[in-house]
Each structure stands twice: as C-alpha cells, then as structure tokens.
Write an enzyme that holds these catalytic residues in place. Structure first.
Site, PDB file in Angstrom:
ATOM      1  N   LYS A  36       0.832  -1.203   0.000  1.00  0.00           N
ATOM      2  CA  LYS A  36       0.000   0.000   0.000  1.00  0.00           C
ATOM      3  C   LYS A  36       0.873   1.263   0.000  1.00  0.00           C
ATOM      4  CE  LYS A  36      -3.784  -2.340   2.386  1.00  0.00           C
ATOM      5  NZ  LYS A  36      -4.795  -2.256   3.463  1.00  0.00           N
ATOM      6  N   ARG A  43      -0.796 -14.176   4.219  1.00  0.00           N
ATOM      7  CA  ARG A  43      -1.569 -13.494   5.280  1.00  0.00           C
ATOM      8  C   ARG A  43      -0.916 -13.668   6.647  1.00  0.00           C
ATOM      9  NH1 ARG A  43      -6.247 -10.867   3.912  1.00  0.00           N
ATOM     10  NH2 ARG A  43      -7.078 -11.003   6.023  1.00  0.00           N
ATOM     11  N   THR A  94      -4.943  -7.711  10.451  1.00  0.00           N
ATOM     12  CA  THR A  94      -5.335  -6.509   9.695  1.00  0.00           C
ATOM     13  C   THR A  94      -5.024  -5.219  10.457  1.00  0.00           C
ATOM     14  OG1 THR A  94      -7.172  -7.715   8.698  1.00  0.00           O
ATOM     15  CG2 THR A  94      -7.341  -5.318   8.700  1.00  0.00           C
ATOM     16  N   ARG A 151       3.162  -6.373   9.531  1.00  0.00           N
ATOM     17  CA  ARG A 151       2.431  -5.295  10.212  1.00  0.00           C
ATOM     18  C   ARG A 151       2.904  -5.121  11.656  1.00  0.00           C
ATOM     19  NH1 ARG A 151      -3.150  -7.485   7.531  1.00  0.00           N
ATOM     20  NH2 ARG A 151      -3.240  -6.126   5.718  1.00  0.00           N
ATOM     21  N   ASN A 175      -1.810  -0.046   7.069  1.00  0.00           N
ATOM     22  CA  ASN A 175      -1.279  -1.353   7.482  1.00  0.00           C
ATOM     23  C   ASN A 175      -0.411  -2.026   6.418  1.00  0.00           C
ATOM     24  OD1 ASN A 175      -3.277  -2.021   5.757  1.00  0.00           O
ATOM     25  ND2 ASN A 175      -4.416  -3.335   7.161  1.00  0.00           N
ATOM     26  N   HIS A 224      -1.721  -5.436   1.382  1.00  0.00           N
ATOM     27  CA  HIS A 224      -2.972  -6.168   1.148  1.00  0.00           C
ATOM     28  C   HIS A 224      -2.611  -7.547   0.622  1.00  0.00           C
ATOM     29  CE1 HIS A 224      -6.794  -7.479  -0.514  1.00  0.00           C
ATOM     30  NE2 HIS A 224      -6.090  -7.839  -1.576  1.00  0.00           N
TER      31      HIS A 224
END
Ligand code: ADP
Length: 200
Positions: A18, A127, A133, A144, A164, A167
């Site tokens: 991001k 993930r 998240t 993160r 964060n 994605h």
C-alpha cells in the site's frame, strides 16, 4: 469453497504494497520476506490506481462492509471509546461505509506495488507473514507487527483508513478476481527457483 485439483504448490495470491509501505521504503523487505519463506514472485510492478479500480478491488457487499464496521466497534469497545461521540453512529454498516470511502482515499494516495505470489498455501502463508489486519493487534515478527502501529481508534478519529502496509487476498476466489483486475496475462511469468527441489 470450490474443490481444486491443482497441486498445493501451484496456489497463487495477490499482494499489494500500500502507499504507506511504498513511501516508507519497505518494498525490499516485504518482497524479501515473501521470497525467504519459499514463495515465488511471478509478477511485479508499480501502479498508481484510479479510484474506480480500487472501488472494484474491495468487495461491495453488505457483509464485507459490516465487517469493516465491526472492526472499528471491537477496537472501540476494547478501549472504551463511544462510537456515537466519535463517529456519530454505532451502526456497523454506516461505519463500514465510511471506512470503505477512507480506504479508497488511502489506496489512491500514491503508487502501489502489485505482485502475484505463488507457492504452497500461498494465500494463507502471505496473510500469516502480513499479520493481523489491525496493526495494534498484529504479532511481532509479522510485517504489520514489525513495522506499523496504527489502530482504528486513531485512524477513524482522523477520518482515514488504517495504514497497514500490505494487502493480501483472503480466499482463492478473491485471488482469482484480483488477478483479473490487476494483471494482464503477459505480466505473469513462471520460472523454477533453484531451491524448489530441496525445499519441497
Ligand atoms: P485485510 O486487508 O487484512 O484483508 P480487510 O479486508 O478487513 O483487511 O480490510 C481492508 C482494509 O481496510 C484493511 O487492510 C485496512 O487498511 C482497512 N481497515 C479495515 N478495518 C478498518 C477500520 N476499522 N478502520 C479503518 N480502516 C480499516
């Protein structure tokens, strides 16, 4: 979930770094963590997405929007914040709708790095590398958890989405949709990594 007969090592997922990740110079570390885990980057590029592209990227259904609202509500209840006072409502759908708009602002605020990643359980693996998240809930050792500190309590107060860094597709269906949305066929490549025969 539909049954798939593909070999588990053929699984693919879409990763977006991001604008906060790109602007903070984290592209190298993120790609390196993905490769280090034994996953293969088979497409890579930088894009400045339009708002309609991001609008199509994120789901538009009520359940998903509601879930966004619930994430705010759970943080608010944990930290004893009154949603009515902060956001003027405690309706999760209304909060989710606000958050989705902020997300469109955020995701169009600078260039993104887009990737297709392939490998064993690529969707879950990426993930796991990304972490929770919400950075305030992300474990140390995740992307993160190591690099971000944001929370809906702080972000929503400033009318913005949580920053964060990354994605990653959540399901095979989402990955397939995102590949169609973000990549042309000729942007996706395949090759053999030299360590494949030894690792799996
Ligand atoms: P993920 O990106 O981990 O799949 P979601 O799909 O639930 O998470 O949410 C999409 C994005 O919206 C998140 O990555 C984050 O940037 C932002 N976001 C999610 N929940 C909130 C929230 N409560 N407040 C602000 N931004 C949020």
């Amino acid at each position: 979930m539909p049954k798939t007969h593909n070999h588990p090592k053929e699984e693919i997922t879409v990763v977006l770094i991001k604008p906060d990740g790109v602007k903070r110079g984290l592209t190298g570390d993120i790609t390196s963590r993905i490769e280090q885990r034994g996953l293969k980057i088979i497409a890579l590029g930088m894009v400045e997405p339009t708002r309609p592209l991001i609008d199509d990227h994120y789901p538009k259904n009520k359940e998903w929007i509601n879930r966004l609202g619930e994430k705010t509500m759970s943080t608010y209840s944990k930290y004893n914040i009154d949603p009515e006072e902060q956001l003027g409502t405690s309706d999760t759908l209304k909060i989710g709708t606000m958050v989705r708009e902020w997300l469109l602002d955020f995701m169009t605020s600078g260039p993104l790095v887009k990737m297709v990643v392939k490998g064993i359980h690529a969707i879950d693996m990426v993930r796991k590398l990304a972490g929770h998240t919400l950075p305030n809930m992300a474990d140390m050792g995740t992307i993160r958890g190591d690099y971000s500190v944001d929370s809906p309590a702080s972000a929503n107060r400033d009318n913005r989405a949580v920053h964060n860094i990354i994605h990653a597709s959540e399901t095979p269906e989402e990955a397939a949709k995102e590949i169609d949305l973000w990549f042309k066929k000729e942007e996706i490549h395949d090759y053999k990594r030299s360590d494949e025969d030894i690792m799996f």
